[in-house]
Design an enzyme around this catalytic site. Structure first.
Site, PDB file in Angstrom:
ATOM      1  N   GLU A  19       0.838  -1.204   0.000  1.00 40.34           N
ATOM      2  CA  GLU A  19       0.000   0.000   0.000  1.00 40.34           C
ATOM      3  C   GLU A  19       0.870   1.251   0.000  1.00 40.34           C
ATOM      4  O   GLU A  19       1.830   1.356   0.764  1.00 40.34           O
ATOM      5  CB  GLU A  19      -0.923   0.000   1.226  1.00 40.34           C
ATOM      6  CG  GLU A  19      -1.818   1.223   1.281  1.00 40.34           C
ATOM      7  CD  GLU A  19      -2.870   1.149   2.384  1.00 40.34           C
ATOM      8  OE1 GLU A  19      -3.536   0.098   2.508  1.00 40.34           O
ATOM      9  OE2 GLU A  19      -3.018   2.140   3.118  1.00 40.34           O
ATOM     10  N   ASP A 111     -13.062   8.301   6.720  1.00 37.22           N
ATOM     11  CA  ASP A 111     -13.180   8.887   8.061  1.00 37.22           C
ATOM     12  C   ASP A 111     -14.139  10.065   8.052  1.00 37.22           C
ATOM     13  O   ASP A 111     -14.319  10.721   7.027  1.00 37.22           O
ATOM     14  CB  ASP A 111     -11.804   9.322   8.555  1.00 37.22           C
ATOM     15  CG  ASP A 111     -10.975   8.126   8.993  1.00 37.22           C
ATOM     16  OD1 ASP A 111     -11.543   7.226   9.637  1.00 37.22           O
ATOM     17  OD2 ASP A 111      -9.775   8.091   8.670  1.00 37.22           O
ATOM     18  N   PHE A 221      -1.026   7.581  15.876  1.00 41.14           N
ATOM     19  CA  PHE A 221      -1.965   7.173  14.838  1.00 41.14           C
ATOM     20  C   PHE A 221      -2.810   5.989  15.319  1.00 41.14           C
ATOM     21  O   PHE A 221      -4.037   5.956  15.145  1.00 41.14           O
ATOM     22  CB  PHE A 221      -1.191   6.837  13.562  1.00 41.14           C
ATOM     23  CG  PHE A 221      -2.062   6.469  12.408  1.00 41.14           C
ATOM     24  CD1 PHE A 221      -3.051   7.341  11.961  1.00 41.14           C
ATOM     25  CD2 PHE A 221      -1.901   5.255  11.746  1.00 41.14           C
ATOM     26  CE1 PHE A 221      -3.868   7.010  10.890  1.00 41.14           C
ATOM     27  CE2 PHE A 221      -2.712   4.911  10.676  1.00 41.14           C
ATOM     28  CZ  PHE A 221      -3.696   5.786  10.257  1.00 41.14           C
ATOM     29  N   HIS A 271      -0.886  -7.793   3.455  1.00 41.78           N
ATOM     30  CA  HIS A 271      -0.982  -6.441   2.886  1.00 41.78           C
ATOM     31  C   HIS A 271      -0.018  -5.566   3.685  1.00 41.78           C
ATOM     32  O   HIS A 271      -0.206  -5.376   4.889  1.00 41.78           O
ATOM     33  CB  HIS A 271      -2.423  -5.935   3.019  1.00 41.78           C
ATOM     34  CG  HIS A 271      -2.667  -4.600   2.376  1.00 41.78           C
ATOM     35  ND1 HIS A 271      -2.580  -4.398   1.018  1.00 41.78           N
ATOM     36  CD2 HIS A 271      -2.986  -3.388   2.902  1.00 41.78           C
ATOM     37  CE1 HIS A 271      -2.855  -3.132   0.736  1.00 41.78           C
ATOM     38  NE2 HIS A 271      -3.095  -2.489   1.862  1.00 41.78           N
TER      39      HIS A 271
HETATM   40  P1  FAD Z   1     -17.195   0.711   7.050  1.00 43.91           P
HETATM   41  O1  FAD Z   1     -16.713  -0.632   6.655  1.00 43.91           O
HETATM   42  O2  FAD Z   1     -18.386   1.231   6.357  1.00 43.91           O
HETATM   43  O3  FAD Z   1     -17.413   0.753   8.596  1.00 43.91           O
HETATM   44  C1  FAD Z   1     -16.377   0.335   9.484  1.00 43.91           C
HETATM   45  C2  FAD Z   1     -16.943  -0.015  10.834  1.00 43.91           C
HETATM   46  O4  FAD Z   1     -17.444   1.149  11.467  1.00 43.91           O
HETATM   47  C3  FAD Z   1     -18.084  -0.960  10.685  1.00 43.91           C
HETATM   48  O5  FAD Z   1     -17.701  -2.153  11.244  1.00 43.91           O
HETATM   49  C4  FAD Z   1     -19.265  -0.341  11.378  1.00 43.91           C
HETATM   50  O6  FAD Z   1     -19.704  -1.209  12.374  1.00 43.91           O
HETATM   51  C5  FAD Z   1     -18.736   0.937  11.973  1.00 43.91           C
HETATM   52  N1  FAD Z   1     -19.509   2.085  11.562  1.00 43.91           N
HETATM   53  C6  FAD Z   1     -19.450   2.704  10.371  1.00 43.91           C
HETATM   54  N2  FAD Z   1     -20.263   3.759  10.346  1.00 43.91           N
HETATM   55  C7  FAD Z   1     -20.871   3.792  11.547  1.00 43.91           C
HETATM   56  C8  FAD Z   1     -21.798   4.646  12.131  1.00 43.91           C
HETATM   57  N3  FAD Z   1     -22.322   5.689  11.459  1.00 43.91           N
HETATM   58  N4  FAD Z   1     -22.202   4.366  13.405  1.00 43.91           N
HETATM   59  C9  FAD Z   1     -21.699   3.313  14.083  1.00 43.91           C
HETATM   60  N5  FAD Z   1     -20.775   2.474  13.588  1.00 43.91           N
HETATM   61  C10 FAD Z   1     -20.377   2.712  12.339  1.00 43.91           C
HETATM   62  N6  FAD Z   1      -9.286   5.989   4.858  1.00 43.91           N
HETATM   63  C11 FAD Z   1      -9.171   6.929   3.887  1.00 43.91           C
HETATM   64  O7  FAD Z   1      -9.659   8.060   4.050  1.00 43.91           O
HETATM   65  N7  FAD Z   1      -8.519   6.663   2.698  1.00 43.91           N
HETATM   66  C12 FAD Z   1      -7.982   5.449   2.452  1.00 43.91           C
HETATM   67  O8  FAD Z   1      -7.417   5.223   1.379  1.00 43.91           O
HETATM   68  C13 FAD Z   1      -8.084   4.431   3.453  1.00 43.91           C
HETATM   69  N8  FAD Z   1      -7.573   3.192   3.253  1.00 43.91           N
HETATM   70  C14 FAD Z   1      -7.757   2.227   4.205  1.00 43.91           C
HETATM   71  C15 FAD Z   1      -7.284   0.938   3.943  1.00 43.91           C
HETATM   72  C16 FAD Z   1      -7.452  -0.080   4.871  1.00 43.91           C
HETATM   73  C17 FAD Z   1      -6.935  -1.463   4.554  1.00 43.91           C
HETATM   74  C18 FAD Z   1      -8.124   0.188   6.098  1.00 43.91           C
HETATM   75  C19 FAD Z   1      -8.299  -0.901   7.115  1.00 43.91           C
HETATM   76  C20 FAD Z   1      -8.597   1.458   6.360  1.00 43.91           C
HETATM   77  C21 FAD Z   1      -8.436   2.497   5.430  1.00 43.91           C
HETATM   78  N9  FAD Z   1      -8.922   3.788   5.645  1.00 43.91           N
HETATM   79  C22 FAD Z   1      -8.767   4.751   4.662  1.00 43.91           C
HETATM   80  C23 FAD Z   1      -9.578   4.140   6.906  1.00 43.91           C
HETATM   81  C24 FAD Z   1     -11.115   4.080   6.820  1.00 43.91           C
HETATM   82  O9  FAD Z   1     -11.593   5.002   5.867  1.00 43.91           O
HETATM   83  C25 FAD Z   1     -11.690   4.421   8.180  1.00 43.91           C
HETATM   84  O10 FAD Z   1     -11.400   3.444   9.128  1.00 43.91           O
HETATM   85  C26 FAD Z   1     -13.168   4.793   8.191  1.00 43.91           C
HETATM   86  O11 FAD Z   1     -13.470   5.381   9.458  1.00 43.91           O
HETATM   87  C27 FAD Z   1     -14.116   3.638   8.002  1.00 43.91           C
HETATM   88  O12 FAD Z   1     -14.177   3.278   6.671  1.00 43.91           O
HETATM   89  P2  FAD Z   1     -14.592   1.749   6.321  1.00 43.91           P
HETATM   90  O13 FAD Z   1     -14.667   1.576   4.890  1.00 43.91           O
HETATM   91  O14 FAD Z   1     -13.753   0.838   7.089  1.00 43.91           O
HETATM   92  O15 FAD Z   1     -16.070   1.806   6.929  1.00 43.91           O
END
Ligand code: FAD
Length: 306
Positions: A19, A111, A221, A271
């Site tokens: 990544e 986020d 972080f 990864h």
């Molecule tokens: P989701 O899979 O939709 O949700 C994650 C978890 O949060 C779920 O299990 C759910 O239970 C909980 N949740 C979600 N929304 C709510 C809500 N409204 N209320 C209560 N619970 C909730 N961030 C970036 O900005 N850019 C990137 O390129 C990026 N790459 C990443 C790559 C990896 C491999 C990982 C693990 C994270 C990455 N992130 C990145 C961080 C990620 O965007 C954040 O963790 C974000 O807060 C959640 O996105 P997600 O897709 O995991 O959310």
């Protein structure tokens, strides 16, 4: 025997992806590209480029993935988030990236716009979460889709069950694999994986491995994203404040040991969070006995690929 004859045909038992984040200055781009070239020689399964929040954030990611597609043979995945964007806007981004040659996405909610720890509210006309984004991607084309997973629970999740339920929704909507948030305690990962499998989720869950470039930064972080840095990790850096070489060796040893232990537990796909730096990454691969040009072994048992 020449070096090239010695190494030709070597097989490696694990697969991995790297990544990167999109460089934002010409100097950063030059450093990133040197890392890309060095790491490309290890023939990763794919590389990925992170994506910022909001509509304007696509430019650096687009430039980076386009360069990877145009100038390398690497399978390239673009991360994509739905923060601050309407559905039409996200769909346009997907089509634009597809037209640039992107066939793989890491589909994320992203986020909260106010920063990690603040409340998230979806864009009123946008995709609510990553599961909805997976469906949107599948509706546009048959992309390869990775999603996130959180062995230590996402900070916004009420509990692990809520977290696993979200992963299940992403898998049911068509995700091909999950890439995890970084973690250091392999028992925590194994426990999480058992819960994932008990929930009937069968897609591969690929551990995210973070070689530690800077312990103090990493701790800050990790605290924000709900990952823990166990005492055994901190102990490895004790007494090394004035010893950059010692810290480098400790970081490479730690990451390699973590991978070796996971391999012993039946995991064969990783990864790596490279932070755009190849030196520490290649030191980790070297400790794992992996050389540039090694290809994936056909003999890796199926169980270990999942
Ligand atoms: P989701 O899979 O939709 O949700 C994650 C978890 O949060 C779920 O299990 C759910 O239970 C909980 N949740 C979600 N929304 C709510 C809500 N409204 N209320 C209560 N619970 C909730 N961030 C970036 O900005 N850019 C990137 O390129 C990026 N790459 C990443 C790559 C990896 C491999 C990982 C693990 C994270 C990455 N992130 C990145 C961080 C990620 O965007 C954040 O963790 C974000 O807060 C959640 O996105 P997600 O897709 O995991 O959310």
């Amino acid at each position: 025997m020449s070096e090239s004859t010695e190494t030709r045909g070597r097989k490696r038992a694990i697969d991995f992806s790297f990544e990167f984040f999109p460089p934002k200055t010409a100097e950063a781009e030059a450093g990133w590209w040197r890392s890309v070239e060095e790491l490309a020689a290890y023939e990763p399964g794919f590389v990925s480029v992170t994506y910022g929040a909001g509509a304007t954030s696509q430019a650096p990611t687009y430039a980076a993935v386009k360069r990877l597609v145009d100038e390398t043979r690497l399978q390239t995945a673009s991360h994509l988030t739905v923060v601050k964007a309407g559905k039409g806007e996200v769909d346009d981004v997907i089509r634009r990236f597809r037209d640039a040659g992107i066939r793989r996405f890491v589909a994320l909610r992203g986020d909260p716009p106010g920063g990690i720890g603040t409340a998230y509210s979806p864009h009123p006309g946008g995709y609510a979460n990553a599961a909805a984004l997976v469906s949107a991607l599948k509706a546009i084309d048959d992309f390869d889709i990775s999603v996130s997973a959180y062995p230590e629970k996402h900070p916004e999740s009420a509990d692990r069950a809520a977290d696993v339920a979200m992963l299940k929704a992403k898998a049911e909507n068509g995700a091909d694999r999950a890439l995890t948030q970084f973690f250091f305690d392999n028992d925590v990962f194994e426990d999480y994986l058992n819960d994932v499998r008990r929930a009937g989720i069968v897609i591969p869950v690929v551990p995210g491995i973070m070689p530690i470039q800077n312990l103090a930064q990493l701790k800050r972080f990790a605290a924000m994203c709900g990952a823990s840095v166990p005492a055994f990790v901190e102990r490895r850096f004790e007494g090394l404040d004035d010893d950059p070489d010692g810290r480098f060796e400790a970081a490479a040893d730690l990451a390699a040991e973590q991978v070796q232990d996971l391999v012993a537990r039946g995991i064969a796909d990783f990864h790596f969070y490279t932070m755009n730096k190849s030196k520490l990454m290649t030191a980790v691969l070297d400790r794992l006995g992996i050389k540039p040009g090694d290809t994936l072994s056909d003999a890796v048992p199926e169980r270990m690929r999942a």
